[in-house]
Every structure is written in C-alpha cells, then in structure tokens.
Write a protein that holds these residues in place. Structure first.
Motif, mmCIF file in Angstrom:
data_model
loop_
_atom_site.group_PDB
_atom_site.id
_atom_site.type_symbol
_atom_site.label_atom_id
_atom_site.label_comp_id
_atom_site.label_asym_id
_atom_site.label_seq_id
_atom_site.Cartn_x
_atom_site.Cartn_y
_atom_site.Cartn_z
ATOM 1 N N GLU A 117 45.172 39.161 38.145
ATOM 2 C CA GLU A 117 44.480 38.416 39.197
ATOM 3 C C GLU A 117 43.302 39.158 39.831
ATOM 4 O O GLU A 117 42.532 38.570 40.574
ATOM 5 C CB GLU A 117 45.465 38.021 40.306
ATOM 6 N N ASN A 118 43.155 40.435 39.566
ATOM 7 C CA ASN A 118 42.120 41.241 40.221
ATOM 8 C C ASN A 118 40.775 41.145 39.519
ATOM 9 O O ASN A 118 40.703 40.994 38.303
ATOM 10 C CB ASN A 118 42.545 42.712 40.254
ATOM 11 N N PHE A 119 39.704 41.266 40.323
ATOM 12 C CA PHE A 119 38.350 41.322 39.785
ATOM 13 C C PHE A 119 37.459 42.058 40.778
ATOM 14 O O PHE A 119 37.851 42.297 41.912
ATOM 15 C CB PHE A 119 37.797 39.924 39.457
ATOM 16 N N LYS A 120 36.285 42.440 40.325
ATOM 17 C CA LYS A 120 35.340 43.148 41.186
ATOM 18 C C LYS A 120 34.076 42.316 41.363
ATOM 19 O O LYS A 120 33.665 41.599 40.463
ATOM 20 C CB LYS A 120 34.975 44.499 40.585
ATOM 21 N N VAL A 121 33.499 42.443 42.551
ATOM 22 C CA VAL A 121 32.259 41.760 42.893
ATOM 23 C C VAL A 121 31.255 42.830 43.280
ATOM 24 O O VAL A 121 31.540 43.680 44.128
ATOM 25 C CB VAL A 121 32.454 40.797 44.090
ATOM 26 N N LEU A 177 37.350 34.927 33.403
ATOM 27 C CA LEU A 177 38.737 35.204 33.013
ATOM 28 C C LEU A 177 38.842 36.523 32.257
ATOM 29 O O LEU A 177 39.814 37.270 32.427
ATOM 30 C CB LEU A 177 39.307 34.057 32.182
ATOM 31 N N ASP A 178 37.831 36.828 31.446
ATOM 32 C CA ASP A 178 37.821 38.090 30.711
ATOM 33 C C ASP A 178 37.708 39.300 31.623
ATOM 34 O O ASP A 178 38.096 40.404 31.245
ATOM 35 C CB ASP A 178 36.644 38.116 29.704
ATOM 36 N N LYS A 179 37.186 39.115 32.843
ATOM 37 C CA LYS A 179 37.017 40.222 33.788
ATOM 38 C C LYS A 179 38.259 40.500 34.637
ATOM 39 O O LYS A 179 38.302 41.503 35.353
ATOM 40 C CB LYS A 179 35.842 39.947 34.719
ATOM 41 N N LEU A 180 39.242 39.616 34.597
ATOM 42 C CA LEU A 180 40.440 39.820 35.395
ATOM 43 C C LEU A 180 41.226 41.025 34.874
ATOM 44 O O LEU A 180 41.309 41.249 33.671
ATOM 45 C CB LEU A 180 41.329 38.578 35.376
ATOM 46 N N TYR A 181 41.809 41.788 35.807
ATOM 47 C CA TYR A 181 42.596 42.958 35.414
ATOM 48 C C TYR A 181 43.777 43.116 36.351
ATOM 49 O O TYR A 181 43.804 42.560 37.454
ATOM 50 C CB TYR A 181 41.724 44.224 35.389
ATOM 51 N N ASP A 182 44.781 43.907 35.918
ATOM 52 C CA ASP A 182 45.988 44.183 36.737
ATOM 53 C C ASP A 182 45.707 45.223 37.790
ATOM 54 O O ASP A 182 44.890 46.079 37.670
ATOM 55 C CB ASP A 182 47.132 44.664 35.860
#
Length: 159
Positions: free
Chosen positions: A48-52, A154-159
């Motif tokens: 669910e995590n991502f960076k902006v 979706l490809d940028k999501l990480y744990d």
C-alpha cells in the motif's frame, strides 16, 4: 502491471453502472482503472505504500525537494454508502478538488486522483489536504504528480 492483493472490496460493479457513472459525470474512466473497478470495486491494497516527490513551493516551509512517504488506506468504490467516488464527488462539484481531478483512493485524509485534463489525461496525482486553502482549490498548489498512469502507479506500490 503488478498484481496486488486487495481486501475488503465492495460488491462487484457492472459495466452498465460504470457506463452510467461516466455519462452522469461526463468523463471517461481509463481502461486499466475501469478493469480494476470491475474486479475489486475499491478495497485495501497490499502493498500500500508509495512516495510522492514534493517540490519546494513558495507557500510551504519546504525548502528542498523531498520524497514524502504515504499509503493508500483504501481505493474508493464506485458507490458505497460513506467513502466512495460518488460520496466524494461534491469535492469536485463544489470546488474543493481542482477541476479535472477524479478521486480514486483515500490516503489518511488526502486523496489520490486520476486526471481527466487533456494535458495530463489519466495521470495520477496526490491531493495534499494540508496545503488546501479554506477548503477550496486554489490553482494546483496542493496537487503532486505521482505516476503517468494507474498501472504505473500500481507498479510503484511497496511494503
């Protein structure tokens, strides 16, 4: 496009319901996101995590570019009772969200949006509520680019 696990989805949405929503709101839902809604109709993703990337802006105290880590609490369903695309649509019609932004996910008070603007069509943006001015959109000052498309996001999501 990366496979993600989605839990707590609402009842499946139909193609007819999506068509009706598009006609009612005069927009076209991108095919990849449309397929996502047909399969999941909202829900909590894993990862669910991502960076902006938040560039320095004159109205903030940030003086350097930095990556802001956040998470998708849940993707919005099309029409659930409380927090859904339909329930948040007044953000669009009443000017709280910038024109041409379509809310798709809730991120702890902030929103993830798909652009319906011609020059940024289908790109994903992070709407940062802390930089909102009197509950009204003022330019694009609290919108931050995240990804060129929903599947790229979706490809940028990480744990």
């Amino acid at each position: 496009m990366r496979d993600i696990d989605v839990t707590d989805s609402e009842q499946p949405v139909t193609t007819a319901e999506l068509d009706h929503f598009e006609q009612e709101h005069n927009l076209i839902i991108p095919e990849v996101y449309r397929a996502f809604l047909l399969e999941h109709n909202g829900g909590s993703p894993s990862p669910e995590n991502f960076k902006v990337e938040m560039e320095p802006r004159p109205h903030t105290r940030r003086s350097q570019t930095k990556l802001f880590g956040t998470a998708v609490e849940f993707f919005l369903s099309l029409d659930a009772e409380d927090v859904s695309i339909s329930a948040l649509w007044p953000y669009v019609t009443e000017g709280r969200l910038q024109s041409g932004m379509f809310p798709i996910a809730y991120c702890g008070g902030d929103l993830l949006c798909i652009s319906t603007r011609e020059n940024t069509l289908h790109q994903i943006f992070y709407w940062f509520s802390e930089e909102e001015y009197d509950a009204q959109a003022e330019g694009d000052r609290n919108l931050y680019f995240v990804a060129s498309s929903f599947d790229t996001f979706l490809d940028k999501l990480y744990d």
